[in-house]
Scaffold this active site. Structure first.
Site, mmCIF file in Angstrom:
data_model
loop_
_atom_site.group_PDB
_atom_site.id
_atom_site.type_symbol
_atom_site.label_atom_id
_atom_site.label_comp_id
_atom_site.label_asym_id
_atom_site.label_seq_id
_atom_site.Cartn_x
_atom_site.Cartn_y
_atom_site.Cartn_z
ATOM 1 N N ARG A 6 0.833 -1.203 0.000
ATOM 2 C CA ARG A 6 0.000 0.000 0.000
ATOM 3 C C ARG A 6 0.868 1.253 0.000
ATOM 4 N NH1 ARG A 6 -3.422 -1.165 5.171
ATOM 5 N NH2 ARG A 6 -2.572 -3.250 5.222
ATOM 6 N N GLU A 18 -4.026 5.865 3.135
ATOM 7 C CA GLU A 18 -3.398 4.891 2.248
ATOM 8 C C GLU A 18 -4.208 4.684 0.973
ATOM 9 O OE1 GLU A 18 -1.494 2.005 5.676
ATOM 10 O OE2 GLU A 18 -3.455 1.530 4.860
ATOM 11 N N ALA A 37 -15.586 -2.229 16.396
ATOM 12 C CA ALA A 37 -16.380 -2.188 15.162
ATOM 13 C C ALA A 37 -16.303 -3.474 14.342
ATOM 14 C CB ALA A 37 -15.948 -0.997 14.303
ATOM 15 N N GLN A 38 -15.215 -4.238 14.466
ATOM 16 C CA GLN A 38 -15.019 -5.415 13.615
ATOM 17 C C GLN A 38 -15.568 -6.704 14.220
ATOM 18 O OE1 GLN A 38 -13.580 -8.044 10.650
ATOM 19 N NE2 GLN A 38 -13.838 -5.841 10.545
ATOM 20 N N VAL A 57 -5.977 -9.934 13.916
ATOM 21 C CA VAL A 57 -6.488 -8.948 12.963
ATOM 22 C C VAL A 57 -6.057 -7.519 13.313
ATOM 23 C CG1 VAL A 57 -8.606 -7.979 11.950
ATOM 24 C CG2 VAL A 57 -8.480 -10.422 12.488
ATOM 25 N N ASP A 76 -1.745 -4.192 12.598
ATOM 26 C CA ASP A 76 -1.779 -3.999 11.157
ATOM 27 C C ASP A 76 -0.983 -2.799 10.674
ATOM 28 O OD1 ASP A 76 -3.306 -2.000 12.132
ATOM 29 O OD2 ASP A 76 -5.102 -2.474 10.996
#
Lengths: 350, 350
Positions: A50, A61, A144-145, A229, A232
């Site tokens: 990215r 990004e 949120a995930q 997760v 990151d």
């Protein structure tokens, strides 16, 4: 035939309509299938890490990729302190375009779509890395995930027991409230150790932007699959390095994960396996019930590509989009100025 | 206060309204001022060469930049054979965002805006590189960019005599038609040599995607300023290398122009001057009336940034935009799933 100037646009509201029309779990399953299909075509994709613009407050990004026929990119920000002002930490939108003529064919919100594709990728990986018949998942970090992960793991693996923990009990309450009535066996826990009790799978998805030890070495027992997760970006990790050293490690795209993932804590030559190789049958996933597996997920452009093309295809059946007048389209392509001139409003009479 | 989910969007139609409301030449002047201002702040910008995805048919590029407070990027394609199917060779759209929270603040068409900023940049450079009192310009290549160049050179330099040539006479006729009645002294020419007769400035803006010699060495006399716009990617040049060797060369951003510009034909250490240094007073522009100057323009991300922020500022005065529901904005930023769930349509009664 649509006019050349028009690009379909999926707003947040239309994305929510689309998700409900298809069904969340059905859509997660469909996204996972698209990601598996694209990962299996790994070498067809033009891959680039990215392109990040870092600032003291966060990062913006661009994540482009192409399979030679279709091009896609995602714009995504990450600003941990955004929640203070009522904004999302992460928002995103994405574009799909035709490689043959360069014209965009879709613009869509991707905040929701990213949450869905992240969960679909996690569950897809776990289907190859978790023990068969895994039914209980600990979810560390209930932001949120979290709910998207829960639904994806049920849709793809049949996980139906969740053990939830967050340093903020309000987040866990929010998660319990959202998942109530959806058929899960839900347990709120007061610490990570409690959450991990009996868990076949551990999902860590916290938002803390620093090297935190969400998962200490002593907590991770034999046979567990860790779906990591939340770590990151550089300086943001969740797992004790000892956990990583005891585990078999799976990543999306090694050059990117070395920089952004949990494995930034390890030597640069520590062995890892790219997930696409497992999906393509080139490498093994889990081989032993006692093995610890870690999916060190950071999010990769191909997953966004898969999500974008899935939405594009769904729009044929579910027309939840608006027409955006995005591209100048003069009758004679060389006559851009003439188009502009002909649009001049008549002068008012003196 | 606007809702967080909404991003202003400027469609092609609204961009044309905006251009006419401000006035084309007034807008070109304003764009040139913004570009000059940003170029003078050169070191404040995060610069990166464009990120290109090449294919047999063309290229799709992302051009991001940031001044530390505001972030902008442009999506732009280049597909020379698009005109066959009635599409534009180059189309573009752009996004401006707040570096502090990563939220987009503007999405706009940029096909027209790129034509305007390219012309504004050319004229800005020429104001420092052409002989004072230059009044006659040859325009070689009478396609989509030609009229914009003409108006920018009149607005910024007072150029009012144009000598037009294109290998396709239909393009020249189109250009004559569009510029008729706008107060120029217009001459259609049948070859490049004729077009260059008496020209103080030569603008080359052809679309041919190869190393062509639009401007041979014998044609360029003392004192001429060459505004070389059409050579803008590897393998696409317009000027004979001998012209370049006799001239003083000015570029936007050297690392990018070495790859994409006319100077790809020269040794990698052939001296060039970045335009910002002239604008900042760090380097000289034209110093001698007999000197040949070349502005080897390929288009740079800061010019798009300047154009985007100019449009953003103009929208306060000229509200030609629509509200785009682009960003998911749950009441509780951590409750993305709850927002989705609450949007579920009620089940029809059985």
């Amino acid at each position: 035939m649509p006019a050349f100037n028009i690009v379909p646009f999926v707003s947040v509201e239309n994305m929510m309509r689309l998700v409900h029309a298809v069904g969340i779990e059905a859509l997660l399953t469909r996204l996972a299938a698209a990601i598996a299909e694209d990962f299996a075509q790994w070498h067809a994709f033009h891959k680039t890490p990215r392109i990040a613009a870092h600032s003291p407050d966060g990062v913006i990004e661009l994540m482009p990729t192409s399979d030679g026929t279709t091009y896609g990119f995602k714009y995504v920000n990450g600003h941990p302190s955004n929640t203070v002002g009522g904004r999302q930490t992460v928002t995103a939108f994405g574009v799909l375009a035709d490689v043959g003529n360069g014209y965009p064919v879709l613009i869509t919100e991707m905040t929701l779509l990213t949450a869905l594709r992240t969960a679909a990728t996690s569950a897809l990986a776990a289907r190859h890395l978790a023990r068969p018949n895994s039914r209980t998942m600990a979810v560390i970090g209930n932001g949120a995930q979290a709910e998207f992960q829960a639904l994806a793991f049920r849709a793809l693996l049949g996980v139906d027991a969740l053990r939830l923990y967050d340093i903020d009990p309000a987040a866990t309450r929010k998660c319990l409230r959202n998942l109530a009535g959806l058929g899960f066996d839900l347990t709120a826990c007061t610490n990570t150790a409690e959450a991990l009790r009996g868990a076949d799978i551990v999902t860590t998805v916290t938002a803390d932007k620093r090297n935190a030890v969400i998962l200490g070495d002593n907590l991770v027992g034999e046979g567990v699959h860790v779906n990591a997760v939340g770590g990151d970006c550089p300086g943001k990790t969740e797992l004790a390095p000892e956990v990583l050293r005891r585990a078999d490690l799976f990543v999306e795209y090694e050059p990117q994960t070395r920089i952004e993932g949990e494995i930034q804590q390890l030597a640069p030559d520590h062995p890892v396996t790219e997930l696409w190789r497992v999906l393509a049958g080139d490498a093994l996933g889990r081989t032993d019930p006692r093995q610890i597996t870690v999916f060190d997920s950071v999010g990769f452009a191909i997953e966004d590509f898969s999500a974008l093309r899935t939405v594009r295809d769904l729009l044929a059946e579910y027309p939840y989009y608006e027409d955006l007048d995005l591209l100048a389209d003069p009758d004679d392509p060389r006559d851009l100025f003439g188009m502009l001139q002909r649009a001049r409003p008549p002068r008012p009479a003196a």
